[in-house]
Write an enzyme that holds these catalytic residues in place. Structure first.
Site, PDB file in Angstrom:
ATOM      1  N   ARG A 221       0.676  -1.186   0.259  1.00  0.00           N
ATOM      2  CA  ARG A 221      -0.083   0.112   0.052  1.00  0.00           C
ATOM      3  C   ARG A 221       0.756   1.222  -0.019  1.00  0.00           C
ATOM      4  NH1 ARG A 221      -3.239  -2.854  -1.421  1.00  0.00           N
ATOM      5  NH2 ARG A 221      -5.493  -3.359  -0.386  1.00  0.00           N
ATOM      6  N   HIS A 269      -0.592  -0.013  -9.869  1.00  0.00           N
ATOM      7  CA  HIS A 269      -1.314  -0.984  -8.897  1.00  0.00           C
ATOM      8  C   HIS A 269      -1.915  -2.090  -9.851  1.00  0.00           C
ATOM      9  CE1 HIS A 269      -3.654  -0.949  -5.129  1.00  0.00           C
ATOM     10  NE2 HIS A 269      -3.343  -2.130  -5.377  1.00  0.00           N
TER      11      HIS A 269
END
Length: 306
Positions: A221, A269
């Site tokens: 993250r 991502h």
């Protein structure tokens, strides 16, 4: 049995078709305000209103491995939160991390730069023993990544909250062994869940403890990394660079310095995408096991945040 589906940013119809085929006896509908009370919910970034309207949920099944966004919401008191264990993501993660590590170790980025100038040049051959890889987070994904890196004969260290034993991996655990883990690592791979304890875990003082010429791969993250501290350590020469797949703000803003930094590789991502069919099979299996009163894997502990 009634199941509600509420996955922000996801095309619902293919999921609904797959879920209905796998659970023909259940009523499965996409959530809308005022929907009937469901027994279970399948979610990704649901609105608080959805959870508020479903106080009787028994299970909340997250269609990803990371539950940090979900755990920030007020959840129904009696619901069990369940995350995906793998569902086709671990092999993708292993591919991504091995590619990033090998690209750095073999200096393929230098080759790419040389090609732009039609420059034929050889670099000094490096030794794998000088590039120990440290993996923060030794869950399902971390263990698969570690075993994959071992196939390329890199020394591999693993750090986790509690002790984990993986053959061929040098294990470290807990806060007491964190600094030793960093000192033994040159290429740092972050696969931790994002919790209050792990926010900003990759900052100036921790990254400074990596071996000189260290390299960072973040596939967990964006909140794990202090952006300015990474850039500072690269520009000072202590770190050689980074491969980053996750960011504090996504999409990454066009004016963010990561885009243009010559020693930082950026991907959107995409290190491990949810595989729909595998995910449906896993979620359905867990729902049926829960209905039978059987234990299931992937239950999220609220006190840990994962």
């Amino acid at each position: 049995m009634r199941i509600t589906f509420c996955c922000t940013g996801t095309k619902a119809q293919p999921w609904l078709e797959g879920l209905r085929a796998a659970l023909p006896e259940a009523t499965i509908e996409e959530w809308a305000p005022g929907a009937p009370q469901a027994d279970h919910a399948i979610v990704w970034a649901p609105p608080q209103a959805m959870l508020d309207e479903q106080p009787g949920l028994k299970g909340i099944f997250n269609i990803g491995a990371g539950v940090d966004a979900l755990m920030r919401l007020a959840l129904p008191a009696g619901a069990t939160v369940v995350r995906l264990d793998d569902a086709g993501m671990s092999v993708q993660m292993a591919e991504y991390v091995c590619h990033a590590v090998i690209r750095h170790f073999r200096e393929f980025d230098v080759c790419e730069a040389n090609q732009a100038h039609a420059r034929w040049a050889f670099n000094k051959q490096l030794r794998r023993s000088d590039f120990p890889v440290g993996i923060m987070g030794m869950g399902v994904l971390g263990e698969r990544v570690a075993k994959s890196l071992l196939q390329f004969e890199f020394p591999v260290n693993g750090w986790s909250r509690s002790p984990k034993s993986v053959e061929g991996v040098r294990g470290f655990s807990g806060e007491a062994q964190f600094d030793d883990f960093l000192a033994a690592t040159r290429v740092l791979v972050c696969l931790l869940p994002l919790t209050p304890d792990t926010v900003d875990i990759m900052r100036f003082d921790t990254l400074s403890k990596l071996r000189p010429g260290g390299y960072v791969v973040n596939v967990a993250r964006g909140g794990h990394l202090v952006d300015d501290d990474l850039i500072s350590l690269i520009d000072r020469g202590h770190l050689a660079g980074a491969t980053l797949d996750v960011f504090r703000t996504e999409p990454l803003p066009e004016d963010h310095p990561f885009w243009s930094h010559p020693k930082i590789a950026v991907t959107p991502h995409t290190s491990a995408r949810t595989v729909r069919d595998d995910s449906i099979a896993q979620i359905v299996g867990k729902i049926l096991a829960m209905e039978r009163g059987e234990p299931i894997a992937g239950v999220v502990h609220a006190d840990r945040g994962y």
